[in-house]
Design a protein around this motif. Structure first.
Motif, PDB file in Angstrom:
ATOM      1  N   SER A   1      25.045  18.180   9.992  1.00  0.00           N
ATOM      2  CA  SER A   1      24.062  17.099  10.012  1.00  0.00           C
ATOM      3  C   SER A   1      23.507  16.805   8.626  1.00  0.00           C
ATOM      4  CB  SER A   1      22.899  17.449  10.957  1.00  0.00           C
ATOM      5  OG  SER A   1      23.334  17.553  12.279  1.00  0.00           O
ATOM      6  N   TYR A   2      24.070  17.414   7.582  1.00  0.00           N
ATOM      7  CA  TYR A   2      23.519  17.241   6.238  1.00  0.00           C
ATOM      8  C   TYR A   2      24.588  16.786   5.268  1.00  0.00           C
ATOM      9  CZ  TYR A   2      19.582  18.003   3.063  1.00  0.00           C
ATOM     10  OH  TYR A   2      18.520  17.825   2.212  1.00  0.00           O
ATOM     11  N   GLY A   3      24.262  15.679   4.563  1.00  0.00           N
ATOM     12  CA  GLY A   3      25.118  15.192   3.498  1.00  0.00           C
ATOM     13  C   GLY A   3      24.623  15.694   2.159  1.00  0.00           C
ATOM     14  N   LEU A   4      24.549  14.804   1.178  1.00  0.00           N
ATOM     15  CA  LEU A   4      24.003  15.154  -0.132  1.00  0.00           C
ATOM     16  C   LEU A   4      22.550  14.682  -0.180  1.00  0.00           C
ATOM     17  CD1 LEU A   4      27.023  14.233  -2.457  1.00  0.00           C
ATOM     18  CD2 LEU A   4      26.409  16.476  -1.509  1.00  0.00           C
ATOM     19  N   LEU A   5      21.665  15.509   0.377  1.00  0.00           N
ATOM     20  CA  LEU A   5      20.232  15.217   0.512  1.00  0.00           C
ATOM     21  C   LEU A   5      19.971  14.002   1.400  1.00  0.00           C
ATOM     22  CD1 LEU A   5      18.879  15.996  -3.089  1.00  0.00           C
ATOM     23  CD2 LEU A   5      19.111  17.538  -1.129  1.00  0.00           C
TER      24      LEU A   5
ATOM     25  N   LEU B   1      22.707  19.982  -4.058  1.00  0.00           N
ATOM     26  CA  LEU B   1      22.552  18.780  -3.238  1.00  0.00           C
ATOM     27  C   LEU B   1      22.859  19.027  -1.768  1.00  0.00           C
ATOM     28  CD1 LEU B   1      24.418  16.294  -5.612  1.00  0.00           C
ATOM     29  CD2 LEU B   1      21.981  16.170  -5.071  1.00  0.00           C
ATOM     30  N   SER B   2      23.637  20.062  -1.481  1.00  0.00           N
ATOM     31  CA  SER B   2      24.153  20.295  -0.127  1.00  0.00           C
ATOM     32  C   SER B   2      23.363  21.323   0.667  1.00  0.00           C
ATOM     33  CB  SER B   2      25.617  20.767  -0.208  1.00  0.00           C
ATOM     34  OG  SER B   2      26.416  19.855  -0.898  1.00  0.00           O
ATOM     35  N   GLY B   3      22.470  22.053   0.027  1.00  0.00           N
ATOM     36  CA  GLY B   3      21.693  23.083   0.721  1.00  0.00           C
ATOM     37  C   GLY B   3      22.367  24.426   0.786  1.00  0.00           C
ATOM     38  N   VAL B   4      23.415  24.647  -0.006  1.00  0.00           N
ATOM     39  CA  VAL B   4      24.154  25.918   0.060  1.00  0.00           C
ATOM     40  C   VAL B   4      24.179  26.620  -1.298  1.00  0.00           C
ATOM     41  CG1 VAL B   4      25.578  25.232   2.018  1.00  0.00           C
ATOM     42  CG2 VAL B   4      26.375  24.708  -0.299  1.00  0.00           C
ATOM     43  N   SER B   5      23.134  26.430  -2.079  1.00  0.00           N
ATOM     44  CA  SER B   5      23.099  27.036  -3.416  1.00  0.00           C
ATOM     45  C   SER B   5      22.894  28.539  -3.375  1.00  0.00           C
ATOM     46  CB  SER B   5      21.974  26.409  -4.244  1.00  0.00           C
ATOM     47  OG  SER B   5      20.700  26.764  -3.712  1.00  0.00           O
TER      48      SER B   5
ATOM     49  N   SER C   1       0.848  -1.201   0.000  1.00  0.00           N
ATOM     50  CA  SER C   1       0.000   0.000   0.000  1.00  0.00           C
ATOM     51  C   SER C   1       0.881   1.248   0.000  1.00  0.00           C
ATOM     52  CB  SER C   1      -0.913   0.006   1.228  1.00  0.00           C
ATOM     53  OG  SER C   1      -1.748  -1.135   1.237  1.00  0.00           O
ATOM     54  N   PRO C   2       1.226   1.771  -1.190  1.00  0.00           N
ATOM     55  CA  PRO C   2       2.115   2.928  -1.236  1.00  0.00           C
ATOM     56  C   PRO C   2       1.467   4.189  -0.696  1.00  0.00           C
ATOM     57  CG  PRO C   2       1.323   2.384  -3.435  1.00  0.00           C
ATOM     58  CD  PRO C   2       0.854   1.291  -2.529  1.00  0.00           C
ATOM     59  N   GLN C   3       2.297   5.064  -0.160  1.00  0.00           N
ATOM     60  CA  GLN C   3       1.842   6.354   0.344  1.00  0.00           C
ATOM     61  C   GLN C   3       2.895   7.407   0.061  1.00  0.00           C
ATOM     62  OE1 GLN C   3       2.015   5.401   4.816  1.00  0.00           O
ATOM     63  NE2 GLN C   3       3.038   7.412   4.697  1.00  0.00           N
ATOM     64  N   GLU C   4       2.489   8.654   0.168  1.00  0.00           N
ATOM     65  CA  GLU C   4       3.410   9.783   0.022  1.00  0.00           C
ATOM     66  C   GLU C   4       4.470   9.727   1.118  1.00  0.00           C
ATOM     67  OE1 GLU C   4       5.463  12.799  -0.786  1.00  0.00           O
ATOM     68  OE2 GLU C   4       3.620  12.942  -1.959  1.00  0.00           O
ATOM     69  N   VAL C   5       5.735   9.890   0.720  1.00  0.00           N
ATOM     70  CA  VAL C   5       6.824   9.853   1.703  1.00  0.00           C
ATOM     71  C   VAL C   5       7.569  11.185   1.791  1.00  0.00           C
ATOM     72  CG1 VAL C   5       7.077   7.362   1.564  1.00  0.00           C
ATOM     73  CG2 VAL C   5       8.470   8.812   0.059  1.00  0.00           C
ATOM     74  N   TYR C   6       7.005  12.227   1.151  1.00  0.00           N
ATOM     75  CA  TYR C   6       7.520  13.583   1.287  1.00  0.00           C
ATOM     76  C   TYR C   6       9.020  13.661   0.996  1.00  0.00           C
ATOM     77  CZ  TYR C   6       2.831  14.276   2.996  1.00  0.00           C
ATOM     78  OH  TYR C   6       1.462  14.298   3.070  1.00  0.00           O
ATOM     79  N   SER C   7       9.810  14.238   1.892  1.00  0.00           N
ATOM     80  CA  SER C   7      11.205  14.530   1.556  1.00  0.00           C
ATOM     81  C   SER C   7      12.134  13.327   1.581  1.00  0.00           C
ATOM     82  CB  SER C   7      11.749  15.635   2.470  1.00  0.00           C
ATOM     83  OG  SER C   7      11.202  16.884   2.120  1.00  0.00           O
ATOM     84  N   VAL C   8      11.636  12.151   1.917  1.00  0.00           N
ATOM     85  CA  VAL C   8      12.424  10.938   1.648  1.00  0.00           C
ATOM     86  C   VAL C   8      12.781  10.899   0.163  1.00  0.00           C
ATOM     87  CG1 VAL C   8      12.335   8.412   1.592  1.00  0.00           C
ATOM     88  CG2 VAL C   8      11.514   9.644   3.611  1.00  0.00           C
ATOM     89  N   THR C   9      11.906  11.494  -0.654  1.00  0.00           N
ATOM     90  CA  THR C   9      12.141  11.609  -2.090  1.00  0.00           C
ATOM     91  C   THR C   9      13.514  12.202  -2.385  1.00  0.00           C
ATOM     92  OG1 THR C   9       9.761  12.026  -2.334  1.00  0.00           O
ATOM     93  CG2 THR C   9      11.150  12.497  -4.245  1.00  0.00           C
ATOM     94  N   LYS C  10      13.933  13.177  -1.592  1.00  0.00           N
ATOM     95  CA  LYS C  10      15.197  13.866  -1.862  1.00  0.00           C
ATOM     96  C   LYS C  10      16.381  12.908  -1.882  1.00  0.00           C
ATOM     97  CE  LYS C  10      14.069  18.483   0.033  1.00  0.00           C
ATOM     98  NZ  LYS C  10      12.668  18.343   0.457  1.00  0.00           N
ATOM     99  N   SER C  11      16.389  11.927  -0.985  1.00  0.00           N
ATOM    100  CA  SER C  11      17.518  10.988  -0.939  1.00  0.00           C
ATOM    101  C   SER C  11      17.538  10.098  -2.179  1.00  0.00           C
ATOM    102  CB  SER C  11      17.453  10.155   0.337  1.00  0.00           C
ATOM    103  OG  SER C  11      17.538  10.987   1.481  1.00  0.00           O
ATOM    104  N   VAL C  12      16.382   9.806  -2.747  1.00  0.00           N
ATOM    105  CA  VAL C  12      16.325   9.093  -4.020  1.00  0.00           C
ATOM    106  C   VAL C  12      16.841   9.985  -5.138  1.00  0.00           C
ATOM    107  CG1 VAL C  12      14.750   8.115  -5.742  1.00  0.00           C
ATOM    108  CG2 VAL C  12      14.517   7.496  -3.320  1.00  0.00           C
TER     109      VAL C  12
ATOM    110  N   ALA D   1      12.662  24.328  -3.384  1.00  0.00           N
ATOM    111  CA  ALA D   1      12.705  24.794  -4.776  1.00  0.00           C
ATOM    112  C   ALA D   1      14.087  24.569  -5.385  1.00  0.00           C
ATOM    113  CB  ALA D   1      12.319  26.271  -4.854  1.00  0.00           C
ATOM    114  N   ALA D   2      15.141  24.775  -4.599  1.00  0.00           N
ATOM    115  CA  ALA D   2      16.487  24.529  -5.116  1.00  0.00           C
ATOM    116  C   ALA D   2      16.655  23.063  -5.497  1.00  0.00           C
ATOM    117  CB  ALA D   2      17.528  24.932  -4.077  1.00  0.00           C
ATOM    118  N   VAL D   3      16.125  22.165  -4.671  1.00  0.00           N
ATOM    119  CA  VAL D   3      16.206  20.737  -4.995  1.00  0.00           C
ATOM    120  C   VAL D   3      15.400  20.425  -6.249  1.00  0.00           C
ATOM    121  CG1 VAL D   3      15.673  18.407  -4.173  1.00  0.00           C
ATOM    122  CG2 VAL D   3      16.629  20.096  -2.598  1.00  0.00           C
TER     123      VAL D   3
END
Length: 354
Positions: free
Chosen positions: A277-281, A136-140, A84-95, A181-183
């Motif tokens: 605490s942040y890697g590449l997403l 990817l790093s949050g510093v764009s 039963s799939p569901q929305e996983v929100y920002s887990v998407t970023k790591s993909v 938005a940057a992502v």
């Protein structure tokens, strides 16, 4: 340099379902993954039950623990299930991060390229020097406001066009911001670099080989953009597959699906000095005053989404914990990465066997 850490606020709610609970007794609903008993792979079953009860109190839909690619525990509630799939929100970023890593391995791009190599409209503007790595790093330094990131971006019909058209707000590399938005501009980067849409690329190179049969990236209303900052639909077993891929240094079923060098680049160290605490997403449990889970080892890392969606990876013990639930933003009172780490710190009785 100065640091500005902007944390996520509410996006969209996910409606709850009538409560039904499975698991705990009888066969494990593993979604096709191999299984083992908790004790055989070094877990205390009663503690796992207690941690699952704690997760249930947060409105969870599923809670799954795997080790060495085998599911030792799985429970489902509130309409959740292994298929039963569901929305996983920002887990998407790591993909999304992983797709960029695959594109780099193919020679289609380098994360040290200027993103303007792939986004024509940034050439000749203050966004021209922004690199793929900085996205990817949050510093764009790309434009961010709460209204833009959590209202306008969500509501617009073409999310990539909206994100690409935003202005440059800060000099690249000087400010860390959790910037959806940057992502999302990585959709344009990936399309240009690979010649295909990220959803198809993900299915061919990641979801298909991993057997993630109930996972997909979604499009926005325009049909021109793939949602890459959120929007992925998935299940606990499918995300356990994804987590195991990273726990095993990019290997799956004897194949090197993702380069081990990329796994280490994305999750093995902070991607920049402004937020350790942040890697590449990916979120990292790096030592320091703001460590995400101070009782757990620093090499743990996680994908995390709104509402306490968590895919926790402990590469040293080859353990993955997945918890999914509703999309309500519960803030600091909701399910956190630190809650998932209790599987490793409390339930694991034979921590490191290999």
């Amino acid at each position: 340099m100065r640091s500005r850490v902007v944390t996520a606020v509410a996006l969209l709610g996910l409606a709850g379902c009538a409560a039904t609970t499975t698991g705990g007794v009888g066969p494990i609903e593993s979604g096709g993954l191999p299984t083992a008993t908790p004790i055989d792979l070094g877990f205390d079953a009663e503690t796992l039950d207690r941690l699952a009860d704690d997760a249930a109190a947060f409105g969870s839909t599923c809670f799954l623990v795997s080790r060495q690619g085998k599911v030792v525990f799985a429970r489902y509630w509130n309409g959740g299930g292994p298929e039963s799939p569901q929305e996983v929100y920002s887990v998407t970023k790591s993909v999304t991060s992983t797709l960029v890593g695959l594109a780099q391995a193919d020679g289609d791009l380098s994360i040290d390229d200027a993103a303007s190599t792939y986004i024509d409209s940034w050439r000749g503007t203050s966004s021209e020097p922004v690199t793929v790595r900085q996205l990817l790093s949050g510093v764009s330094g790309r434009f961010w406001s709460e209204e833009s990131d959590y209202s306008e971006l969500i509501e617009t019909s073409d999310r990539t066009a909206y994100a690409v058209a935003l202005d440059q707000q800060e000099e690249p590399g000087t400010v860390w911001v959790y910037n959806n938005a940057a992502v999302q501009t990585l959709d344009a980067v990936l399309r240009s670099a690979t010649g295909t849409d990220p959803a198809g690329f993900a299915e061919e190179r990641l979801f298909g080989p991993l057997g993630m049969e109930h996972t997909r990236l979604t499009e926005d209303d325009s049909g021109h953009s793939t949602n890459v900052f959120f929007g992925m639909q998935s299940t606990c077993p499918d995300l356990a597959r994804f987590g195991t891929l990273f726990a095993q240094d990019g290997r799956w079923d004897g194949r090197q699906l993702v380069p081990g060098a990329w796994v280490r680049e994305a999750t093995g160290r902070p991607s920049q000095p402004l937020n350790v605490s942040y890697g590449l997403l990916w979120w990292l449990n790096t030592d320091g005053p703001d460590q995400l889970a101070p009782k757990a080892r620093p090499e743990l890392f996680a994908a995390q989404g709104l509402g306490g969606q968590v895919v926790l990876v402990d590469p040293r013990s080859d353990t993955v914990v997945v918890r999914l639930g509703g999309g309500e933003d519960q803030g600091a009172e909701g399910y956190q990465i630190a809650d998932a780490t209790r599987v490793v710190t409390e339930a694991m009785v034979a921590p490191y066997t290999g």
